[in-house]
Design an enzyme around this catalytic site. Structure first.
Site, PDB file in Angstrom:
ATOM      1  N   TRP A 168     -55.035 -29.928  16.463  1.00  0.00           N
ATOM      2  CA  TRP A 168     -54.089 -29.495  15.382  1.00  0.00           C
ATOM      3  C   TRP A 168     -53.695 -28.173  15.540  1.00  0.00           C
ATOM      4  O   TRP A 168     -52.820 -27.583  14.767  1.00  0.00           O
ATOM      5  CB  TRP A 168     -54.779 -29.754  13.942  1.00  0.00           C
ATOM      6  CG  TRP A 168     -56.349 -29.198  13.930  1.00  0.00           C
ATOM      7  CD1 TRP A 168     -57.557 -29.908  14.107  1.00  0.00           C
ATOM      8  CD2 TRP A 168     -56.571 -28.000  13.819  1.00  0.00           C
ATOM      9  NE1 TRP A 168     -58.574 -29.030  13.959  1.00  0.00           N
ATOM     10  CE2 TRP A 168     -58.041 -27.910  13.978  1.00  0.00           C
ATOM     11  CE3 TRP A 168     -55.829 -26.577  13.626  1.00  0.00           C
ATOM     12  CZ2 TRP A 168     -58.892 -26.728  13.824  1.00  0.00           C
ATOM     13  CZ3 TRP A 168     -56.508 -25.419  13.341  1.00  0.00           C
ATOM     14  CH2 TRP A 168     -58.169 -25.606  13.418  1.00  0.00           C
ATOM     15  N   ASN A 169     -54.461 -27.284  16.319  1.00  0.00           N
ATOM     16  CA  ASN A 169     -54.138 -25.802  16.360  1.00  0.00           C
ATOM     17  C   ASN A 169     -52.953 -25.474  16.863  1.00  0.00           C
ATOM     18  O   ASN A 169     -52.242 -24.446  16.589  1.00  0.00           O
ATOM     19  CB  ASN A 169     -55.512 -25.192  16.948  1.00  0.00           C
ATOM     20  CG  ASN A 169     -55.934 -25.421  18.289  1.00  0.00           C
ATOM     21  OD1 ASN A 169     -55.299 -26.518  18.826  1.00  0.00           O
ATOM     22  ND2 ASN A 169     -56.496 -24.695  18.866  1.00  0.00           N
ATOM     23  N   LYS A 192     -51.740 -39.566  21.121  1.00  0.00           N
ATOM     24  CA  LYS A 192     -52.167 -39.554  19.776  1.00  0.00           C
ATOM     25  C   LYS A 192     -52.524 -38.171  19.356  1.00  0.00           C
ATOM     26  O   LYS A 192     -53.422 -37.442  19.786  1.00  0.00           O
ATOM     27  CB  LYS A 192     -53.505 -40.111  19.869  1.00  0.00           C
ATOM     28  CG  LYS A 192     -53.923 -40.461  18.301  1.00  0.00           C
ATOM     29  CD  LYS A 192     -55.469 -40.403  18.143  1.00  0.00           C
ATOM     30  CE  LYS A 192     -56.153 -39.270  17.920  1.00  0.00           C
ATOM     31  NZ  LYS A 192     -55.729 -38.409  16.823  1.00  0.00           N
ATOM     32  N   ALA A 194     -53.388 -34.823  16.565  1.00  0.00           N
ATOM     33  CA  ALA A 194     -54.243 -34.748  15.481  1.00  0.00           C
ATOM     34  C   ALA A 194     -54.040 -35.418  13.943  1.00  0.00           C
ATOM     35  O   ALA A 194     -52.756 -35.186  13.755  1.00  0.00           O
ATOM     36  CB  ALA A 194     -55.004 -33.522  15.379  1.00  0.00           C
ATOM     37  N   SER A 195     -54.799 -35.956  13.297  1.00  0.00           N
ATOM     38  CA  SER A 195     -54.417 -36.484  12.055  1.00  0.00           C
ATOM     39  C   SER A 195     -54.032 -35.393  11.214  1.00  0.00           C
ATOM     40  O   SER A 195     -53.168 -35.744  10.191  1.00  0.00           O
ATOM     41  CB  SER A 195     -55.528 -37.224  11.500  1.00  0.00           C
ATOM     42  OG  SER A 195     -55.999 -38.287  12.329  1.00  0.00           O
ATOM     43  N   GLU A 267     -59.333 -29.968  28.188  1.00  0.00           N
ATOM     44  CA  GLU A 267     -59.499 -28.512  27.980  1.00  0.00           C
ATOM     45  C   GLU A 267     -60.278 -28.770  26.469  1.00  0.00           C
ATOM     46  O   GLU A 267     -59.903 -29.058  25.547  1.00  0.00           O
ATOM     47  CB  GLU A 267     -58.170 -28.493  27.756  1.00  0.00           C
ATOM     48  CG  GLU A 267     -57.674 -26.884  27.806  1.00  0.00           C
ATOM     49  CD  GLU A 267     -57.726 -26.080  26.478  1.00  0.00           C
ATOM     50  OE1 GLU A 267     -58.757 -25.943  25.802  1.00  0.00           O
ATOM     51  OE2 GLU A 267     -56.830 -26.184  25.822  1.00  0.00           O
ATOM     52  N   CYS A 301     -58.551 -21.813  21.319  1.00  0.00           N
ATOM     53  CA  CYS A 301     -59.747 -22.094  22.206  1.00  0.00           C
ATOM     54  C   CYS A 301     -59.767 -20.912  23.003  1.00  0.00           C
ATOM     55  O   CYS A 301     -61.084 -21.066  23.412  1.00  0.00           O
ATOM     56  CB  CYS A 301     -59.700 -23.469  22.821  1.00  0.00           C
ATOM     57  SG  CYS A 301     -58.052 -23.752  23.457  1.00  0.00           S
ATOM     58  N   GLU A 396     -68.175 -21.604  18.786  1.00  0.00           N
ATOM     59  CA  GLU A 396     -66.735 -20.826  18.478  1.00  0.00           C
ATOM     60  C   GLU A 396     -66.510 -20.793  17.112  1.00  0.00           C
ATOM     61  O   GLU A 396     -66.651 -21.915  16.247  1.00  0.00           O
ATOM     62  CB  GLU A 396     -65.738 -22.200  19.133  1.00  0.00           C
ATOM     63  CG  GLU A 396     -65.069 -21.910  20.525  1.00  0.00           C
ATOM     64  CD  GLU A 396     -64.045 -23.121  20.671  1.00  0.00           C
ATOM     65  OE1 GLU A 396     -64.577 -24.048  20.215  1.00  0.00           O
ATOM     66  OE2 GLU A 396     -63.283 -22.715  21.206  1.00  0.00           O
ATOM     67  N   GLU A 473     -53.694 -27.323  33.307  1.00  0.00           N
ATOM     68  CA  GLU A 473     -52.648 -27.733  32.484  1.00  0.00           C
ATOM     69  C   GLU A 473     -51.593 -26.306  32.742  1.00  0.00           C
ATOM     70  O   GLU A 473     -51.834 -25.413  32.925  1.00  0.00           O
ATOM     71  CB  GLU A 473     -52.570 -27.732  31.117  1.00  0.00           C
ATOM     72  CG  GLU A 473     -53.635 -28.851  30.759  1.00  0.00           C
ATOM     73  CD  GLU A 473     -53.580 -29.494  29.299  1.00  0.00           C
ATOM     74  OE1 GLU A 473     -54.158 -28.649  28.745  1.00  0.00           O
ATOM     75  OE2 GLU A 473     -52.920 -30.627  29.044  1.00  0.00           O
TER      76      GLU A 473
HETATM   77  P1  ADP Z   1     -60.936 -30.345  16.658  1.00  0.00           P
HETATM   78  O1  ADP Z   1     -62.271 -29.527  16.388  1.00  0.00           O
HETATM   79  O2  ADP Z   1     -59.820 -29.565  17.361  1.00  0.00           O
HETATM   80  O3  ADP Z   1     -60.440 -31.093  15.321  1.00  0.00           O
HETATM   81  P2  ADP Z   1     -61.674 -32.730  17.898  1.00  0.00           P
HETATM   82  O4  ADP Z   1     -62.249 -33.016  19.298  1.00  0.00           O
HETATM   83  O5  ADP Z   1     -62.562 -33.492  16.727  1.00  0.00           O
HETATM   84  O6  ADP Z   1     -61.218 -31.378  17.762  1.00  0.00           O
HETATM   85  O7  ADP Z   1     -60.172 -33.496  18.092  1.00  0.00           O
HETATM   86  C1  ADP Z   1     -59.244 -33.309  18.851  1.00  0.00           C
HETATM   87  C2  ADP Z   1     -58.194 -34.446  18.803  1.00  0.00           C
HETATM   88  O8  ADP Z   1     -59.337 -35.595  19.277  1.00  0.00           O
HETATM   89  C3  ADP Z   1     -57.648 -35.036  17.572  1.00  0.00           C
HETATM   90  O9  ADP Z   1     -56.594 -35.645  18.110  1.00  0.00           O
HETATM   91  C4  ADP Z   1     -58.664 -35.884  17.061  1.00  0.00           C
HETATM   92  O10 ADP Z   1     -58.187 -36.858  16.337  1.00  0.00           O
HETATM   93  C5  ADP Z   1     -59.419 -36.482  18.452  1.00  0.00           C
HETATM   94  N1  ADP Z   1     -60.686 -37.669  18.307  1.00  0.00           N
HETATM   95  C6  ADP Z   1     -61.431 -37.154  17.499  1.00  0.00           C
HETATM   96  N2  ADP Z   1     -62.609 -37.999  17.448  1.00  0.00           N
HETATM   97  C7  ADP Z   1     -62.120 -38.784  18.740  1.00  0.00           C
HETATM   98  C8  ADP Z   1     -62.823 -39.961  19.316  1.00  0.00           C
HETATM   99  N3  ADP Z   1     -63.893 -40.456  18.888  1.00  0.00           N
HETATM  100  N4  ADP Z   1     -61.886 -40.655  20.398  1.00  0.00           N
HETATM  101  C9  ADP Z   1     -60.765 -40.115  20.620  1.00  0.00           C
HETATM  102  N5  ADP Z   1     -60.227 -39.208  20.046  1.00  0.00           N
HETATM  103  C10 ADP Z   1     -60.984 -38.301  19.116  1.00  0.00           C
END
Ligand code: ADP
Length: 493
Positions: A168-169, A192, A194-195, A267, A301, A396, A473
């Site tokens: 999401w950043n 996919k 981030a939500s 990354e 990051c 971090e 990248e």
């Molecule tokens: P952040 O700390 O940046 O939120 P995450 O590693 O939790 O870092 O999330 C980065 C991405 O990975 C997001 O798109 C998140 O939805 C996705 N993500 C989180 N958990 C999983 C998982 N178990 N499998 C695949 N993708 C995931």
């Protein structure tokens, strides 16, 4: 929660093209409602208001996205590279034509200051532009044969269906950094985002469609990360995963990708040190620290997580840095004067405050800033005399908290800098070429900023060593991440 100038999130984030905001998934060139209309709320981190909904796709829809990328692959891989490049070029032009709308969308869902969101669009678009040209430069090789009558050829070929999982950043740039080289190489993709920040990714898909990208070449889905991640990693069709996010999730994806031997670009987390040597130019050191630490409100990051200043410059640096940190404006990202916006969520604020409390308990003094006054606004904060083993040196922080630690000789500074399992970026400030050369080589990181905190651009290889990840990248190296090398041995000549 504060409400800026009183306007609602949707008024503040008004776009000139509202159709860039989608609430459906993009699969096989169609905009599809999630099964059962399942959705995820997207909020504005500044006001807390719900600003939109993203679909939460089902397992079947995730599989449909993979199948659509599989179906589109042979045609896209065969397409002339100059045609692929031309589509990418149109996509780049459309992204830049909509820079202001896309920037507003980023600020709306991520909270970052509008000026930084505009810079993210330009930076993210840079990958599309770079790989539009690079598509035509995937040269093969002929290798002189050690025996007679043979021609030895090497041809790059696209890996196949790739998946991108993005954080999401930098909701727009983290996707273009993966999609542009993948599509240039002739791969197809399931992305996919981030939500927390899905809207920028869907807006990119709208513009890719307008640029003429064929159906199925780029699919965008959102939903339950574990379920989608599980299907992407277990599918034998997906040949590569490119992930940006935490080391914890990166390790899980690596493990889940092992049975099908997928290529991976990871990354992951960083814990960047900034070393300021006695012979540094003071103004340059302050500017470097300011940008390296506080860009994106510290949620990057490659953010300078630990600032080490040598004893001879320590006091002068702190004095000049404190003046600049206390002048940073905290507030609504839509206000042009804002330097530091809200953090992405309450957990983000809690982590920064935990690091602050821990450093103060270990003997640090607050020179500027302090705790949040509730909500997601965390004031830019500066600490002096942080203990070398404080929590903020080990994890971090991902927020606007700068902790400064003194060091004596170069050897001690480098030892502090390398005392971490991570190695994404590092920064150093010095005017002495010998110090720059020595430390630049000794520091264990994938990237080193020398007298600058701004190092990212599409034309260089971005990536880490140690637990910060695999692969690069950007640049021509970033294209190789989406290509296999085929060796053809032609005998009987
Ligand atoms: P952040 O700390 O940046 O939120 P995450 O590693 O939790 O870092 O999330 C980065 C991405 O990975 C997001 O798109 C998140 O939805 C996705 N993500 C989180 N958990 C999983 C998982 N178990 N499998 C695949 N993708 C995931």
């Amino acid at each position: 929660m504060p409400h800026g100038d009183g306007a609602s999130s949707l008024q503040r984030g008004k776009l000139s093209r509202n159709d860039l905001i989608r609430d459906k998934a993009y699969i096989d060139g169609k905009w599809i409602e999630a099964d059962g209309s399942a959705s995820i709320d997207v909020d504005d981190p500044f006001t807390g208001e719900i600003i939109g909904k993203a679909p939460s796709v089902s397992e079947d829809q995730t599989k449909a996205a993979i199948s659509s990328a599989e179906k589109a692959f042979p045609g896209w891989a065969k397409e002339l590279t100059r045609h692929r490049g031309a589509i990418l070029r149109r996509w780049f032009d459309l992204v830049m034509d909509h820079q202001e709308d896309l920037a507003r969308l980023i600020t709306l869902e991520n909270g970052k200051p509008l000026k930084e969101a505009r810079a993210e669009v330009a930076y993210g678009a840079g990958f599309i532009e770079f790989y539009a040209d690079e598509a035509g430069r995937m040269f093969g090789e002929t290798i002189p044969s050690p025996v007679e009558g043979r021609r030895l050829l090497v041809e790059p070929e696209p890996i196949g269906v790739c998946a991108a999982i993005t954080p999401w950043n930098f909701p727009l740039a983290m996707l273009t950094r993966k999609a542009a080289p993948a599509l240039a190489a002739g791969c197809t993709m399931v992305a996919k985002p981030a939500s927390q920040t899905p809207l920028s990714a869907y807006a990119l898909a709208v513009l890719a469609e307008e640029a003429g990208l064929p159906a199925g070449v780029l699919n965008v889905i959102t939903g339950k990360a574990g379920m989608i991640g599980g299907l992407l990693t277990s599918s034998p069709v997906v040949r590569k995963i490119s992930f940006t996010g935490s080391t914890e999730i990166g390790a899980k994806l690596m493990e889940a990708s092992a049975p099908s031997i997928k290529r991976l670009s990871l990354e992951l987390g960083g814990n960047a040190p900034l070393l300021i040597f006695d012979d540094a130019d003071l103004e340059t050191a302050v500017e470097t620290a300011l940008v390296a630490k506080f860009r994106n409100s510290g949620q990057s990051c490659i953010a300078a997580n630990r600032i080490y200043a040598q004893k001879g410059i320590y006091e002068a640096f702190l004095k000049a840095f404190a003046k600049r940190v206390s002048a940073l404006a905290l507030g609504d990202g839509f206000n042009e004067a804002t330097d530091i916006g809200p953090l992405i969520d309450k957990a983000g604020v809690a982590k920064v405050e935990e690091h602050l409390d821990d450093a103060v308990a270990g003997g640090a003094t607050i020179l500027s800033g302090g705790k949040s006054s509730g909500g997601q606004l965390m004031p830019p904060t500066l600490l002096r005399d942080v203990a070398p083993d404080a929590l903020l040196t080990r994890e971090e922080t991902f927020g606007p908290l700068a902790g400064v630690i003194p060091f004596a000789a170069e050897e001690e500074g480098v030892r502090f800098a390398n005392d971490t399992p991570f190695g994404l970026a590092a920064y150093l400030c010095s005017e002495n070429p010998a110090t720059i050369a020595r430390v630049g080589r000794t520091i264990e990181s994938g990237m080193v900023g020398i007298n600058t905190g701004l190092i990212s651009t599409a034309v260089v290889p971005f990536g880490g060593v140690k637990m910060s990840g695999l692969g690069r990248e950007g640049s021509s190296h970033g294209l190789m991440e989406y290509l296999n090398l085929k060796y053809l041995c032609h005998a009987g000549l």
